[in-house]
Design a protein around this motif. Structure first.
Motif, PDB file in Angstrom:
ATOM      1  N   TYR A 144      37.381  -0.329  39.941  1.00 12.77           N
ATOM      2  CA  TYR A 144      36.654  -0.877  41.083  1.00 12.77           C
ATOM      3  C   TYR A 144      37.598  -1.647  42.016  1.00 12.77           C
ATOM      4  O   TYR A 144      37.590  -1.434  43.238  1.00 12.77           O
ATOM      5  N   VAL A 192      38.387  -0.860  45.980  1.00 10.34           N
ATOM      6  CA  VAL A 192      37.902  -1.696  47.081  1.00 10.34           C
ATOM      7  C   VAL A 192      38.927  -2.658  47.674  1.00 10.34           C
ATOM      8  O   VAL A 192      38.770  -3.082  48.807  1.00 10.34           O
ATOM      9  N   LEU A 201      30.424   0.902  41.552  1.00 10.68           N
ATOM     10  CA  LEU A 201      30.893   2.111  42.228  1.00 10.68           C
ATOM     11  C   LEU A 201      29.749   3.106  42.348  1.00 10.68           C
ATOM     12  O   LEU A 201      29.020   3.333  41.381  1.00 10.68           O
ATOM     13  N   ASP A 202      29.619   3.728  43.511  1.00 10.07           N
ATOM     14  CA  ASP A 202      28.578   4.737  43.679  1.00 10.07           C
ATOM     15  C   ASP A 202      29.128   6.107  43.286  1.00 10.07           C
ATOM     16  O   ASP A 202      30.335   6.252  43.022  1.00 10.07           O
ATOM     17  N   GLN A 204      32.227   7.448  45.147  1.00 12.16           N
ATOM     18  CA  GLN A 204      33.479   6.812  44.731  1.00 12.16           C
ATOM     19  C   GLN A 204      33.937   7.366  43.390  1.00 12.16           C
ATOM     20  O   GLN A 204      35.128   7.619  43.198  1.00 12.16           O
ATOM     21  N   PHE A 254      24.140   6.761  47.261  1.00 12.43           N
ATOM     22  CA  PHE A 254      25.421   6.415  47.884  1.00 12.43           C
ATOM     23  C   PHE A 254      25.238   5.154  48.715  1.00 12.43           C
ATOM     24  O   PHE A 254      24.647   5.192  49.785  1.00 12.43           O
ATOM     25  N   TRP A 255      25.759   4.027  48.236  1.00 15.40           N
ATOM     26  CA  TRP A 255      25.560   2.768  48.958  1.00 15.40           C
ATOM     27  C   TRP A 255      26.827   2.240  49.613  1.00 15.40           C
ATOM     28  O   TRP A 255      26.777   1.258  50.340  1.00 15.40           O
ATOM     29  N   THR A 256      27.962   2.871  49.386  1.00  9.82           N
ATOM     30  CA  THR A 256      29.203   2.415  50.012  1.00  9.82           C
ATOM     31  C   THR A 256      29.587   3.357  51.152  1.00  9.82           C
ATOM     32  O   THR A 256      29.220   4.536  51.158  1.00  9.82           O
ATOM     33  N   GLN A 257      30.351   2.828  52.086  1.00  8.46           N
ATOM     34  CA  GLN A 257      30.823   3.661  53.192  1.00  8.46           C
ATOM     35  C   GLN A 257      31.709   4.792  52.677  1.00  8.46           C
ATOM     36  O   GLN A 257      31.588   5.929  53.124  1.00  8.46           O
ATOM     37  N   LEU A 258      32.580   4.485  51.730  1.00 11.09           N
ATOM     38  CA  LEU A 258      33.463   5.506  51.170  1.00 11.09           C
ATOM     39  C   LEU A 258      32.658   6.609  50.486  1.00 11.09           C
ATOM     40  O   LEU A 258      32.917   7.798  50.679  1.00 11.09           O
ATOM     41  N   GLY A 259      31.680   6.225  49.698  1.00  8.86           N
ATOM     42  CA  GLY A 259      30.847   7.208  49.002  1.00  8.86           C
ATOM     43  C   GLY A 259      30.050   8.064  49.968  1.00  8.86           C
ATOM     44  O   GLY A 259      29.982   9.295  49.823  1.00  8.86           O
ATOM     45  N   ARG A 260      29.439   7.430  50.984  1.00 11.34           N
ATOM     46  CA  ARG A 260      28.665   8.187  51.985  1.00 11.34           C
ATOM     47  C   ARG A 260      29.575   9.116  52.785  1.00 11.34           C
ATOM     48  O   ARG A 260      29.203  10.266  53.074  1.00 11.34           O
TER      49      ARG A 260
END
Length: 181
Positions: free
Chosen positions: A16, A20, A71-72, A75, A138-144
């Motif tokens: 993690y 991040v 992590l989503d 990620q 997907f809750w993170t910008q990277l994951g989305r």
């Protein structure tokens, strides 16, 4: 006070923070507290309760039991791909000259293991019977961003295929090179 998260294992905490913290370049520090380990890097803190780490070890779950809150799935898929890339590269160097780096065998094995385990983490987000990961997972910008760029990468079939490939690659590497270790 730094932002704080809760990890299911020390391995999850380290991954993690690698994901991040800007560039993953900050070396984390680990301190024991009455309730668990406190892992810090780049202004972030992650608590790993002792019982969570013990449960992860008992169940042989590299990143912990249950579903990640840090992590989503996007990620996790990217983490898996990163470890697989490292394993492929390390495996090529090891095959070319097994005696050049005696520890490379174990590094490649660890990288294939982490690659498979990361994809298994993404699969934990799949609802029962669903063909793919839902957008709300997907809750993170990277994951989305990963999902938007390659939505086909987040289907049940693709995730299961990647998991099988990583596990088979690990088995093949061990089979071919165990005597090198």
């Amino acid at each position: 006070m730094p932002e704080r998260g809760r990890a299911r294992s020390l391995a999850e905490a380290h991954v993690y923070l690698d994901v991040v913290v800007s560039g993953g370049s900050a070396r984390p520090s680990v301190a024991e507290t009455p309730d668990g380990w406190l892992v810090r890097a780049g202004g972030l803190e992650v608590v790993v309760p002792y019982e969570a780490e013990q449960e992860a070890r008992r169940s042989r779950a590299t990143f912990g039991t249950g579903v990640s809150e840090l992590l989503d799935p996007g990620q996790w898929v990217l983490v898996g791909a990163t470890y697989a890339s490292r394993a492929l590269e390390g495996g090529l160097f090891h095959t070319a000259d097994p005696s050049a780096d005696p520890g490379r065998f174990h590094t490649v094995v660890a990288d294939w293991t982490y690659a498979a385990d990361a994809v298994a983490e993404a699969l934990k987000f799949l609802p029962e019977g669903a063909g793919g990961l839902p957008p709300e997972a997907f809750w993170t910008q990277l994951g989305r961003s990963a999902r938007d760029a390659e939505p086909g990468r987040f289907t049940r079939a693709k995730l299961e295929s990647d998991l099988a490939f990583y596990r088979q690659s690990l088995a093949d590497f061990r089979h071919l090179h165990t005597e090198d270790a």
